[in-house]
Design a protein around this motif. Structure first.
Motif, PDB file in Angstrom:
ATOM      1  N   PHE A 491     -10.868 -10.085 -14.946  1.00  0.00           N
ATOM      2  CA  PHE A 491      -9.776 -10.443 -14.277  1.00  0.00           C
ATOM      3  C   PHE A 491     -10.280 -11.576 -13.201  1.00  0.00           C
ATOM      4  CE2 PHE A 491      -7.131  -9.904 -10.240  1.00  0.00           C
ATOM      5  CZ  PHE A 491      -6.232 -10.726 -10.307  1.00  0.00           C
ATOM      6  N   VAL A 492     -11.392 -11.214 -12.413  1.00  0.00           N
ATOM      7  CA  VAL A 492     -12.098 -12.307 -11.536  1.00  0.00           C
ATOM      8  C   VAL A 492     -12.274 -13.659 -12.188  1.00  0.00           C
ATOM      9  CG1 VAL A 492     -13.830 -12.819  -9.740  1.00  0.00           C
ATOM     10  CG2 VAL A 492     -12.648 -10.500  -9.956  1.00  0.00           C
ATOM     11  N   ARG A 493     -12.989 -13.310 -13.530  1.00  0.00           N
ATOM     12  CA  ARG A 493     -13.156 -14.522 -14.319  1.00  0.00           C
ATOM     13  C   ARG A 493     -12.399 -15.318 -14.590  1.00  0.00           C
ATOM     14  NH1 ARG A 493     -17.477 -12.213 -18.995  1.00  0.00           N
ATOM     15  NH2 ARG A 493     -17.555 -14.833 -19.221  1.00  0.00           N
ATOM     16  N   GLU A 494     -11.248 -14.648 -15.306  1.00  0.00           N
ATOM     17  CA  GLU A 494      -9.994 -15.423 -15.247  1.00  0.00           C
ATOM     18  C   GLU A 494      -9.521 -16.244 -14.230  1.00  0.00           C
ATOM     19  OE1 GLU A 494      -5.398 -14.530 -16.812  1.00  0.00           O
ATOM     20  OE2 GLU A 494      -6.731 -12.937 -17.229  1.00  0.00           O
ATOM     21  N   LEU A 495      -9.652 -15.476 -13.068  1.00  0.00           N
ATOM     22  CA  LEU A 495      -9.169 -16.185 -11.876  1.00  0.00           C
ATOM     23  C   LEU A 495     -10.080 -17.551 -11.614  1.00  0.00           C
ATOM     24  CD1 LEU A 495      -8.357 -13.691  -9.089  1.00  0.00           C
ATOM     25  CD2 LEU A 495      -6.806 -14.778 -10.559  1.00  0.00           C
ATOM     26  N   ILE A 496     -11.187 -17.381 -11.721  1.00  0.00           N
ATOM     27  CA  ILE A 496     -12.309 -18.628 -11.863  1.00  0.00           C
ATOM     28  C   ILE A 496     -11.879 -19.606 -12.676  1.00  0.00           C
ATOM     29  CG2 ILE A 496     -14.875 -19.282 -11.919  1.00  0.00           C
ATOM     30  CD1 ILE A 496     -15.662 -16.493 -11.087  1.00  0.00           C
ATOM     31  N   ALA A 497     -11.624 -19.431 -14.243  1.00  0.00           N
ATOM     32  CA  ALA A 497     -11.000 -20.039 -15.065  1.00  0.00           C
ATOM     33  C   ALA A 497      -9.859 -20.993 -14.530  1.00  0.00           C
ATOM     34  CB  ALA A 497     -10.992 -19.488 -16.457  1.00  0.00           C
ATOM     35  N   ARG A 498      -8.900 -20.119 -14.183  1.00  0.00           N
ATOM     36  CA  ARG A 498      -7.687 -20.959 -13.531  1.00  0.00           C
ATOM     37  C   ARG A 498      -7.957 -21.801 -12.445  1.00  0.00           C
ATOM     38  NH1 ARG A 498      -2.570 -17.043 -14.653  1.00  0.00           N
ATOM     39  NH2 ARG A 498      -1.615 -18.684 -13.827  1.00  0.00           N
ATOM     40  N   SER A 499      -8.843 -21.486 -11.705  1.00  0.00           N
ATOM     41  CA  SER A 499      -8.985 -22.173 -10.375  1.00  0.00           C
ATOM     42  C   SER A 499      -9.569 -23.567 -10.672  1.00  0.00           C
ATOM     43  CB  SER A 499     -10.205 -21.618  -9.613  1.00  0.00           C
ATOM     44  OG  SER A 499     -11.484 -21.662 -10.039  1.00  0.00           O
ATOM     45  N   LEU A 504      -5.232 -21.043  -6.128  1.00  0.00           N
ATOM     46  CA  LEU A 504      -4.727 -19.922  -6.299  1.00  0.00           C
ATOM     47  C   LEU A 504      -4.653 -19.288  -4.766  1.00  0.00           C
ATOM     48  CD1 LEU A 504      -7.727 -18.526  -8.563  1.00  0.00           C
ATOM     49  CD2 LEU A 504      -5.294 -19.024  -9.336  1.00  0.00           C
ATOM     50  N   LEU A 505      -3.850 -18.285  -4.518  1.00  0.00           N
ATOM     51  CA  LEU A 505      -3.751 -17.817  -3.133  1.00  0.00           C
ATOM     52  C   LEU A 505      -3.952 -16.280  -3.419  1.00  0.00           C
ATOM     53  CD1 LEU A 505      -0.491 -19.567  -2.450  1.00  0.00           C
ATOM     54  CD2 LEU A 505      -2.630 -19.738  -0.989  1.00  0.00           C
ATOM     55  N   ALA A 506      -5.028 -15.778  -3.105  1.00  0.00           N
ATOM     56  CA  ALA A 506      -5.464 -14.329  -3.198  1.00  0.00           C
ATOM     57  C   ALA A 506      -5.691 -13.517  -1.919  1.00  0.00           C
ATOM     58  CB  ALA A 506      -6.954 -14.413  -4.168  1.00  0.00           C
ATOM     59  N   PRO A 507      -5.053 -12.177  -2.136  1.00  0.00           N
ATOM     60  CA  PRO A 507      -5.341 -11.401  -0.952  1.00  0.00           C
ATOM     61  C   PRO A 507      -6.890 -11.381  -0.471  1.00  0.00           C
ATOM     62  CG  PRO A 507      -4.785 -10.035  -2.906  1.00  0.00           C
ATOM     63  CD  PRO A 507      -4.688 -11.485  -3.204  1.00  0.00           C
ATOM     64  N   VAL A 562      -6.190 -15.814   1.010  1.00  0.00           N
ATOM     65  CA  VAL A 562      -7.183 -16.716   1.018  1.00  0.00           C
ATOM     66  C   VAL A 562      -6.850 -17.867   0.016  1.00  0.00           C
ATOM     67  CG1 VAL A 562      -9.530 -17.254   0.319  1.00  0.00           C
ATOM     68  CG2 VAL A 562      -9.044 -15.206   1.446  1.00  0.00           C
ATOM     69  N   TRP A 563      -6.850 -18.883   0.515  1.00  0.00           N
ATOM     70  CA  TRP A 563      -6.445 -20.136  -0.288  1.00  0.00           C
ATOM     71  C   TRP A 563      -7.525 -20.831  -1.015  1.00  0.00           C
ATOM     72  CZ3 TRP A 563      -2.904 -24.350   2.378  1.00  0.00           C
ATOM     73  CH2 TRP A 563      -2.494 -25.177   1.317  1.00  0.00           C
ATOM     74  N   LEU A 564      -7.601 -20.688  -2.349  1.00  0.00           N
ATOM     75  CA  LEU A 564      -8.659 -21.068  -3.198  1.00  0.00           C
ATOM     76  C   LEU A 564      -8.017 -22.442  -3.873  1.00  0.00           C
ATOM     77  CD1 LEU A 564      -9.462 -17.671  -4.806  1.00  0.00           C
ATOM     78  CD2 LEU A 564     -10.517 -18.612  -2.967  1.00  0.00           C
ATOM     79  N   THR A 565      -8.942 -23.560  -3.678  1.00  0.00           N
ATOM     80  CA  THR A 565      -8.411 -24.632  -4.142  1.00  0.00           C
ATOM     81  C   THR A 565      -9.341 -25.062  -5.369  1.00  0.00           C
ATOM     82  OG1 THR A 565     -10.127 -26.226  -3.077  1.00  0.00           O
ATOM     83  CG2 THR A 565      -7.965 -25.609  -2.115  1.00  0.00           C
TER      84      THR A 565
END
Length: 896
Positions: A491-499, A504-507, A562-565
């Motif tokens: 899941f986290v790797r998918e978030l990195i790919a999408r970033s 992204l806005l993640a808790p 957390v705001w991830l750009t």
């Protein structure tokens, strides 16, 4: 070809096979990245980035630091996550765990040749010269399923095996050759072993106990202690203490760190609480060697014995053989031996060794066997004094060298027995002929042939069994995938790919989780000011389902985000900023993602949101303060500055600590009103966790201070300090604008109606030098005094604590009342003001009885200004570019 040369060739073949076992597909097997691996990785990355070496990490129940150094070295070469610099595609990742697992695997591989050399020294009295015993023991350890699971994970436990073998090899080399340099080396290795894993703390008892046993004898019917070779032991102990000294000093300062983990799992504690019964505990400890297994899927196959069947059988055979050798097998009969040269006892003529007297041989045989059993017993102790619901593989790690050495002795003992059985059939009366009873006479071609057959079969069986169990059953098992948090990693790797394509806005609780944090480590750089964000015009809101559950994750539904750009920035939103974003989310915009147990909510128009966040952003007030020469405060935030009674005041402090952990000091906060009265006293540990220090060794710690429901309205300052909870003494403060022990922060405005006192009732703009500006004021007649609120704005930082004077005069310019004091009566002096900060200074002008006519004040005007008390020089006052007469601001005191 000599036996030694042949054994070394076999060892090369074994090392090639074992290396393949330990290194093949290492980044992805085992799958995922377990919490402990990631925690160690983050500490290693922090240590590498901050250049601050540690000997012990107190968090996560305490961890010795040696593994972190090797992991930091690997990260400096490979990077924590080599593929984070580009979008992730299928199969593109070298693996986020590679830098964590590679050093542990390589150091575990080092244990295999050390095992070979150690057993050569230990069994040097054996007729085969110890080489084939060394080969057998090294192969047993190399093909051990238990050792393989430890070495291929980023766990530090595998280091205790390598360092215990290094210590044992150097010690026995010194013991056999009587050379002091080996005892020095053994002492250093023993001291360094204490930086590996808690069970290594038992290792010194092996060597102390061995020396006592070999020197304890009977003399005239009484036990006496001989002092032979005491210099060797003392030299080893001194070298060990020197290597151990940094960790010993740390434990002296923080004794709880030494025993914290042991106290949690101690058998007496578990028995008292009823977590386990004594019968169950004994069954678990003894059962580990009769088919027991660990119920933790990260440690092995649940339901399958941890020790291989063949080695388990040979282990018990070896125990019997060793006990026989210790208690008198072959006494009084000259033996052939392959003992290496030791202080002139032996001389080698070609390939022939001279025959020693039986007593010398027997003593040397006994020494090695006694040491082996003692090593096994001491390494077994951690399992006896700690308790768990099943066999705990990691607590038995140090036992593996001795266990597989004993199993090797049992296997080697079977070779001559099988050879003689093949030649002579079954023995009569359970005995072979006297000439071939002792396996020390292991020089016949028949024995060597059967040894080769046995070794080949054992290696083939163990190797195939381990390969099948590890790569065929364990590594691909769904329970192992879950145990190593494989779904979360995916899941986290998918978030990195999408970033790389969207914000992204993640808790925050998801972001700060060690596994997430490590995978994010070199993808995102944290920023403190939203104005520096480089964001897109849309983002994906990461919302976790209720079913999303990780063992060590605390889910907080009210967590900030957390705001991830896309640009690789991470910004932690405040609770107010998070609420602002939540209000903008519409369910009709939601989109369920394919991620594991997650869903994404699309956020449109993020640029507009960013502008609002920047407008509402409370800037960090920068400081440079130090308490006790080890706690540095670099900034703070007070939110909200306008607060209602009965709510929580949030104080964010940006710490940096130069001391070795843990920081046990406490923070105290006194909330003071302008009259100097303390309205709230509050204290707490400086910081309870250190997750945030993984970035640039700073800790942004949030303190929520509850305000009383009956807190009076007004302007307040905070007096902040640090004290030692054991001695109750305050730490000395070193700061360019403060002295003593306390720093003043602020201001905070408490109001019940929500009216902002920073907005003046009457506007007026007067500049006092280049120091500050008067933006306006308020007046209010209350009984027999006039309340005046002056609204100031700091234009620059000031080193002088200026005094404010307010003189009330009537229409005839006669002085009626006056007030001279630092702003807020010294609660928040001008030297503490930050550039751009708005300060409301509320003061009271007492009115004498003759100054009142009914309910109307006779004060018509107020003369206001600043001066330096030390020189009595006034600060120049300018309005519309012109300097005011006498540097006095004249304000109208409106009658009420």
């Amino acid at each position: 070809m000599s036996s030694r040369e042949l054994s070394r060739i076999v060892m090369v073949g074994i090392m090639l096979i074992v290396s393949a076992f330990h290194l093949w597909d290492l980044p992805h097997t085992p799958p995922g990245l377990w919490y402990d691996e990631a925690y160690n990785g983050m500490d290693a990355a922090w240590m590498l980035r901050s250049r601050r070496p540690q000997v012990f990490f107190v968090r996560s129940t305490g961890r010795e630091a040696m593994a972190h150094y090797f992991q930091a070295l690997a990260m400096s070469v490979l990077g924590p996550n080599p593929s984070n610099s580009r979008p992730i595609t299928s199969g593109s990742m070298v693996g986020p765990t590679f830098a964590l697992r590679l050093p542990m695997a390589l150091l575990s591989l080092l244990a295999i040749p050390l095992m070979y050399q150690w057993m050569r020294m230990l069994f040097s009295g054996h007729a085969m010269g110890g080489e084939w015993l060394g080969v057998t023991g090294a192969a047993n350890l190399g093909f051990s399923f238990w050792h393989l699971t430890m070495s291929r994970s980023g766990y530090r436990v595998s280091l205790v095996i390598t360092f215990s073998l290094l210590t044992g090899y150097l010690f026995w080399r010194g013991w056999r050759h009587r050379r002091l340099r080996y005892f020095v080396g053994a002492g250093i290795a023993l001291g360094l072993s204490q930086y590996t894993y808690p069970t290594a703390r038992f290792l010194p008892f092996v060597y102390g106990g061995f020396w006592l046993l070999v020197n304890l004898g009977r003399d005239e019917g009484r036990f006496r202690l001989r002092w032979e070779r005491w210099r060797d032991l003392v030299l080893m102990a001194v070298a060990s203490l020197i290597a151990f000294a940094p960790l010993a000093i740390f434990f002296l300062h923080y004794p709880d760190a030494f025993s914290e983990r042991a106290a949690q799992v101690l058998i007496t504690r578990r028995l008292r609480t009823g977590d386990i019964t004594l019968a169950t505990h004994i069954r678990n400890v003894v059962g580990a060697f009769v088919g027991g297994w660990d119920k933790n899927w990260r440690h092995g196959l649940v339901g399958v014995a941890g020790f291989e069947t063949l080695n388990l059988i040979m282990f018990w055979v070896g125990v019997g053989v060793i006990l026989t050798e210790i208690f008198g097998a072959g006494k009084g009969r000259p033996q052939k031996t392959n003992l290496p040269r030791a202080s002139g006892f032996l001389r080698k003529e070609g390939q022939v060794w001279e025959v020693l007297n039986p007593g010398t041989i027997q003593r040397r045989v006994k020494e090695g066997r006694i040491f082996l059993l003692l090593n096994f017993g001491v390494a077994w102790l951690p399992a006896w004094i700690t308790a768990d619901e099943s066999v705990q593989a990691w607590r038995l790690a140090m036992i593996l060298p001795a266990y597989y050495a004993i199993a090797a002795r049992g296997l080697i003992a079977a070779a001559p027995w099988l050879g003689r059985f093949r030649e002579n059939g079954f023995p009569r009366n359970g005995q072979f002929s006297e000439e071939k009873t002792s396996d020390l006479e292991f020089d016949s071609s028949l024995d060597r042939r059967w040894l080769g057959i046995l070794l080949s079969c054992a290696l083939l069986i163990n190797g195939m069994q381990t390969a099948y169990r590890y790569f065929g059953r364990w590594a691909d098992h769904p329970q192992v995938y879950e145990a190593f948090e494989g779904p979360h990693v995916d899941f986290v790797r998918e978030l990195i790919a999408r970033s790389f394509t969207e914000d992204l806005l993640a808790p925050f609780y998801l972001y700060e989780y060690p596994t997430t944090r490590f995978l994010f480590y070199d993808r995102f750089e944290e920023v403190e000011d939203p104005a520096t964000l480089h964001s897109s015009d849309e983002a994906a809101w990461v919302r976790l389902r209720d079913a999303y559950d990780l063992k060590n994750m605390t889910v907080d539904k009210h967590s900030p985000y957390v705001w991830l750009t896309q640009a690789g920035q991470a910004y932690l939103l405040s609770e107010a900023q998070t609420d602002l974003l939540v209000d903008m989310i519409s369910e009709k915009d939601s989109q369920v993602a394919s991620s594991y147990r997650s869903e994404m909510v699309r956020v449109e128009g993020l640029l507009k949101v960013q502008q609002q966040l920047v407008a509402d952003y409370e800037a960090i007030h920068r400081l440079d303060a130090t308490w006790g020469k080890h706690l540095h405060l670099s900034g703070y935030q007070l939110t909200p500055q306008l607060i209602s009674p009965g709510t929580d005041l949030r104080l964010d402090l940006y710490w940096r600590s130069d001391s070795q952990q843990p920081v046990r000091d406490k923070l105290f906060v006194h909330i003071i009103d302008p009259q100097g009265t303390t309205k709230k006293i509050w204290d707490t540990p400086v910081f309870e966790d250190t997750l945030s220090r993984w970035r640039d060794y700073h800790v942004r710690h949030v303190y929520k201070i509850p305000l009383a429901p009956d807190m009076p309205e007004g302007t307040y300052g905070l007096r902040v300090g640090v004290f030692d909870p054991e001695t109750e003494t305050r730490l000395k403060l070193e700061d360019e604008r403060s002295s003593g022990e306390v720093m003043v922060l602020g201001p905070v405005y408490v109001t019940e109606e929500g009216e902002d006192p920073r907005i003046p009732q009457y506007r007026r703009e007067v500049v006092l030098g280049d120091k500050a500006m008067l933006r306006g004021y308020r007046t209010q007649l209350v009984e027999d005094h006039l309340r005046v609120s002056l609204v100031w704005e700091a234009l620059t930082s000031m080193s002088v604590d200026y005094t404010v004077f307010v003189h009330g005069v009537d229409e005839n310019d006669t002085l009626v009342t006056s007030h001279d004091a630092q702003p807020l009566n010294g609660v928040y002096p001008t030297s503490h003001w930050e550039v751009g900060q708005v300060i409301v200074d509320t003061l009271t002008l007492d009115l004498p009885a003759e100054g009142l006519q009914g309910e109307v004040s006779l004060v018509d005007y107020m003369r206001v200004g600043w001066y330096d008390l030390s020189t009595m020089e006034r600060v120049p006052a300018f309005e519309y570019g012109e300097r005011l007469a006498n540097d006095v601001i004249v304000l109208t005191a409106w009658r009420e």
